[in-house]
Design a protein around this motif. Structure first.
Motif, PDB file in Angstrom:
ATOM      1  N   LEU A  39       0.828  -1.208   0.000  1.00  0.00           N
ATOM      2  CA  LEU A  39       0.000   0.000   0.000  1.00  0.00           C
ATOM      3  C   LEU A  39       0.868   1.266   0.000  1.00  0.00           C
ATOM      4  O   LEU A  39       0.540   2.250  -0.672  1.00  0.00           O
ATOM      5  N   LEU A  40       1.966   1.233   0.744  1.00  0.00           N
ATOM      6  CA  LEU A  40       2.896   2.374   0.741  1.00  0.00           C
ATOM      7  C   LEU A  40       3.522   2.570  -0.638  1.00  0.00           C
ATOM      8  O   LEU A  40       3.697   3.710  -1.095  1.00  0.00           O
ATOM      9  N   ALA A  41       3.858   1.450  -1.297  1.00  0.00           N
ATOM     10  CA  ALA A  41       4.422   1.526  -2.649  1.00  0.00           C
ATOM     11  C   ALA A  41       3.407   2.112  -3.623  1.00  0.00           C
ATOM     12  O   ALA A  41       3.755   2.918  -4.499  1.00  0.00           O
ATOM     13  N   VAL A  42       2.137   1.734  -3.463  1.00  0.00           N
ATOM     14  CA  VAL A  42       1.070   2.281  -4.307  1.00  0.00           C
ATOM     15  C   VAL A  42       0.930   3.781  -4.074  1.00  0.00           C
ATOM     16  O   VAL A  42       0.756   4.566  -5.019  1.00  0.00           O
ATOM     17  N   MET A  43       1.031   4.197  -2.814  1.00  0.00           N
ATOM     18  CA  MET A  43       0.979   5.626  -2.492  1.00  0.00           C
ATOM     19  C   MET A  43       2.083   6.401  -3.203  1.00  0.00           C
ATOM     20  O   MET A  43       1.843   7.461  -3.783  1.00  0.00           O
ATOM     21  N   LEU A  44       3.296   5.853  -3.143  1.00  0.00           N
ATOM     22  CA  LEU A  44       4.425   6.514  -3.801  1.00  0.00           C
ATOM     23  C   LEU A  44       4.220   6.602  -5.309  1.00  0.00           C
ATOM     24  O   LEU A  44       4.458   7.648  -5.923  1.00  0.00           O
ATOM     25  N   PHE A  45       3.774   5.517  -5.898  1.00  0.00           N
ATOM     26  CA  PHE A  45       3.603   5.459  -7.352  1.00  0.00           C
ATOM     27  C   PHE A  45       2.566   6.477  -7.829  1.00  0.00           C
ATOM     28  O   PHE A  45       2.834   7.306  -8.703  1.00  0.00           O
ATOM     29  N   PHE A  46       1.382   6.427  -7.221  1.00  0.00           N
ATOM     30  CA  PHE A  46       0.319   7.322  -7.666  1.00  0.00           C
ATOM     31  C   PHE A  46       0.538   8.755  -7.182  1.00  0.00           C
ATOM     32  O   PHE A  46       0.074   9.710  -7.828  1.00  0.00           O
ATOM     33  N   GLY A  47       1.248   8.919  -6.058  1.00  0.00           N
ATOM     34  CA  GLY A  47       1.591  10.260  -5.607  1.00  0.00           C
ATOM     35  C   GLY A  47       2.499  10.954  -6.600  1.00  0.00           C
ATOM     36  O   GLY A  47       2.325  12.140  -6.912  1.00  0.00           O
ATOM     37  N   GLN A  48       3.471  10.199  -7.122  1.00  0.00           N
ATOM     38  CA  GLN A  48       4.369  10.753  -8.141  1.00  0.00           C
ATOM     39  C   GLN A  48       3.604  11.089  -9.417  1.00  0.00           C
ATOM     40  O   GLN A  48       3.839  12.121 -10.055  1.00  0.00           O
ATOM     41  N   LYS A  49       2.649  10.235  -9.779  1.00  0.00           N
ATOM     42  CA  LYS A  49       1.815  10.487 -10.961  1.00  0.00           C
ATOM     43  C   LYS A  49       0.978  11.752 -10.767  1.00  0.00           C
ATOM     44  O   LYS A  49       0.857  12.581 -11.675  1.00  0.00           O
ATOM     45  N   ALA A  50       0.385  11.885  -9.580  1.00  0.00           N
ATOM     46  CA  ALA A  50      -0.441  13.059  -9.280  1.00  0.00           C
ATOM     47  C   ALA A  50       0.398  14.332  -9.345  1.00  0.00           C
ATOM     48  O   ALA A  50      -0.042  15.347  -9.912  1.00  0.00           O
TER      49      ALA A  50
ATOM     50  N   LYS B  34      -6.051  14.819 -10.165  1.00  0.00           N
ATOM     51  CA  LYS B  34      -6.947  14.577  -9.030  1.00  0.00           C
ATOM     52  C   LYS B  34      -7.293  13.096  -8.894  1.00  0.00           C
ATOM     53  O   LYS B  34      -7.438  12.585  -7.773  1.00  0.00           O
ATOM     54  N   THR B  35      -7.392  12.409 -10.033  1.00  0.00           N
ATOM     55  CA  THR B  35      -7.662  10.969  -9.975  1.00  0.00           C
ATOM     56  C   THR B  35      -6.490  10.229  -9.345  1.00  0.00           C
ATOM     57  O   THR B  35      -6.675   9.369  -8.469  1.00  0.00           O
ATOM     58  N   TYR B  36      -5.274  10.563  -9.780  1.00  0.00           N
ATOM     59  CA  TYR B  36      -4.087   9.916  -9.221  1.00  0.00           C
ATOM     60  C   TYR B  36      -3.902  10.266  -7.746  1.00  0.00           C
ATOM     61  O   TYR B  36      -3.422   9.441  -6.958  1.00  0.00           O
ATOM     62  N   ALA B  37      -4.253  11.501  -7.370  1.00  0.00           N
ATOM     63  CA  ALA B  37      -4.169  11.886  -5.949  1.00  0.00           C
ATOM     64  C   ALA B  37      -5.116  11.027  -5.115  1.00  0.00           C
ATOM     65  O   ALA B  37      -4.772  10.590  -4.013  1.00  0.00           O
ATOM     66  N   LEU B  38      -6.307  10.773  -5.659  1.00  0.00           N
ATOM     67  CA  LEU B  38      -7.266   9.908  -4.964  1.00  0.00           C
ATOM     68  C   LEU B  38      -6.712   8.497  -4.829  1.00  0.00           C
ATOM     69  O   LEU B  38      -6.797   7.884  -3.753  1.00  0.00           O
ATOM     70  N   TYR B  39      -6.119   7.992  -5.908  1.00  0.00           N
ATOM     71  CA  TYR B  39      -5.519   6.653  -5.868  1.00  0.00           C
ATOM     72  C   TYR B  39      -4.363   6.591  -4.866  1.00  0.00           C
ATOM     73  O   TYR B  39      -4.106   5.542  -4.270  1.00  0.00           O
TER      74      TYR B  39
ATOM     75  N   LEU C 211      -4.162   8.432  -2.081  1.00  0.00           N
ATOM     76  CA  LEU C 211      -4.640   8.610  -0.703  1.00  0.00           C
ATOM     77  C   LEU C 211      -5.525   7.468  -0.212  1.00  0.00           C
ATOM     78  O   LEU C 211      -5.596   7.218   0.993  1.00  0.00           O
ATOM     79  N   LEU C 212      -6.173   6.770  -1.122  1.00  0.00           N
ATOM     80  CA  LEU C 212      -7.030   5.650  -0.717  1.00  0.00           C
ATOM     81  C   LEU C 212      -6.280   4.562   0.073  1.00  0.00           C
ATOM     82  O   LEU C 212      -6.829   4.018   1.039  1.00  0.00           O
ATOM     83  N   PRO C 213      -5.027   4.219  -0.320  1.00  0.00           N
ATOM     84  CA  PRO C 213      -4.301   3.207   0.465  1.00  0.00           C
ATOM     85  C   PRO C 213      -4.101   3.577   1.929  1.00  0.00           C
ATOM     86  O   PRO C 213      -3.874   2.695   2.765  1.00  0.00           O
ATOM     87  N   LEU C 214      -4.206   4.867   2.254  1.00  0.00           N
ATOM     88  CA  LEU C 214      -4.080   5.284   3.652  1.00  0.00           C
ATOM     89  C   LEU C 214      -5.148   4.638   4.528  1.00  0.00           C
ATOM     90  O   LEU C 214      -4.917   4.350   5.705  1.00  0.00           O
ATOM     91  N   LEU C 215      -6.328   4.417   3.941  1.00  0.00           N
ATOM     92  CA  LEU C 215      -7.402   3.779   4.702  1.00  0.00           C
ATOM     93  C   LEU C 215      -6.995   2.372   5.125  1.00  0.00           C
ATOM     94  O   LEU C 215      -7.251   1.936   6.246  1.00  0.00           O
TER      95      LEU C 215
ATOM     96  N   LEU D 275       4.704  10.648   6.159  1.00  0.00           N
ATOM     97  CA  LEU D 275       5.858  11.264   5.501  1.00  0.00           C
ATOM     98  C   LEU D 275       5.623  11.412   4.001  1.00  0.00           C
ATOM     99  O   LEU D 275       5.948  12.449   3.404  1.00  0.00           O
ATOM    100  N   ILE D 276       5.049  10.390   3.398  1.00  0.00           N
ATOM    101  CA  ILE D 276       4.770  10.436   1.952  1.00  0.00           C
ATOM    102  C   ILE D 276       3.786  11.563   1.636  1.00  0.00           C
ATOM    103  O   ILE D 276       4.001  12.353   0.706  1.00  0.00           O
ATOM    104  N   THR D 277       2.700  11.648   2.406  1.00  0.00           N
ATOM    105  CA  THR D 277       1.709  12.698   2.149  1.00  0.00           C
ATOM    106  C   THR D 277       2.292  14.088   2.398  1.00  0.00           C
ATOM    107  O   THR D 277       1.980  15.035   1.680  1.00  0.00           O
ATOM    108  N   LEU D 278       3.151  14.206   3.403  1.00  0.00           N
ATOM    109  CA  LEU D 278       3.767  15.503   3.698  1.00  0.00           C
ATOM    110  C   LEU D 278       4.673  15.953   2.555  1.00  0.00           C
ATOM    111  O   LEU D 278       4.612  17.108   2.122  1.00  0.00           O
TER     112      LEU D 278
END
Length: 277
Positions: free
Chosen positions: A13-24, A87-92, A94-98, A121-124
């Motif tokens: 889930l953390l890896a997914v956050m990094l991937f889609f965070g970079q895309k966003a 915005k779609t990638y940002a949603l993708y 942030l969803l793993p945070l749940l 840390l990733i979100t910050l």
């Protein structure tokens, strides 16, 4: 075995956050650049030139083509695509945070604090580097249309840099200290606490950040940004648009608060366990 599977899921889930965070972030910056390019064609002078070319196209009976019209249409379409995808990638992202927060019920407090701090840390980081808001000052002018008088895309790091360039040293340093450095050090300290829980220093770190936590301006900054957005959107000559950086900031505020409570409870339990030995 079950706990190890949960660890693998949380790391994924953390890896997914990094991937889609970079895309966003990438698409948010692309949207910022395309919008700036589009706005550059909406000054009074540029719009006057555009109207003249429109008239030339009409009077030439189609022999002259206004190429700028196609260029603007292309830029507008690109802006819509980049905005939607960011915005779609940002949603993708942030969803793993749940899922990470949900792991609280299945793993130890220590592990939850560690993984939760990584998520915070990733979100910050993405909140710091991504655009937060676009502000446009515009006015409807007869015969010309919607003339843009001023355009700015605001991000936290960029805003601090601009304040320094304008000589507002005190304001820039205050924002840098309490909205960047304190949250960053706090999040890294939570990681330290989760790894070195047995250290006496860990308890001191928690007490220190409890003491200075009320001075952190990240949550204040987020609220202030929302206020700017709401007031700017009500004006006839101003328009504000929230960008993905603010979503990452909001996520950081919530997650860091929960992880701080987890770290406090973790150390409290550890202290009780030592007392019973």
């Amino acid at each position: 075995m079950k706990e190890k599977i949960i660890y693998v899921v949380v790391v994924s889930l953390l890896a997914v956050m990094l991937f889609f965070g970079q895309k966003a972030y990438t698409h948010a910056k692309a949207y910022e650049e395309v919008t700036a390019s589009l706005v550059s064609h909406m000054s009074a002078k540029k719009l006057a030139e555009f109207q003249l070319k429109e008239l030339a196209e009409v009077f030439s009976l189609g022999l002259y083509k206004n190429g700028k019209k196609r260029k603007l249409a292309k830029l507008t379409q690109q802006a819509k695509v980049y905005k939607s995808k960011s915005k779609t990638y940002a949603l993708y992202a942030l969803l793993p945070l749940l899922g990470i927060l949900g792991s609280y019920f299945f793993i130890s407090l220590r592990a939850f604090t560690f993984f939760g701090a990584l998520g915070a840390l990733i979100t910050l980081v993405f909140g710091l580097i991504s655009p937060i808001m676009m502000v446009t000052i515009h006015k409807e002018v007869e015969y010309l249309g919607d003339v843009v008088l001023s355009f700015e895309s605001k991000g936290l790091i960029g805003s601090i840099t601009k304040l320094l360039e304008n000589g507002d040293m005190v304001v820039a340093v205050v924002i840098l200290l309490f909205s960047v450095l304190v949250p960053m050090v706090k999040t890294l300290s939570l990681l330290f606490i989760s790894v070195f829980m047995e250290s006496r220093f860990a308890h001191g770190v928690v007490k220190f950040f409890k003491m200075i936590g009320k001075w952190s301006m990240v949550d204040v900054f987020v609220v202030a940004t929302f206020l700017v957005y709401l007031t700017a959107n009500k004006g006839e000559v101003s328009r504000a648009e929230v960008e993905v950086g603010l979503y990452f900031f909001l996520a950081y505020v919530i997650v860091s608060m929960l992880v701080s409570l987890s770290a406090d409870r973790m150390l409290h339990q550890h202290k009780e366990n030592l007392a019973t030995l």
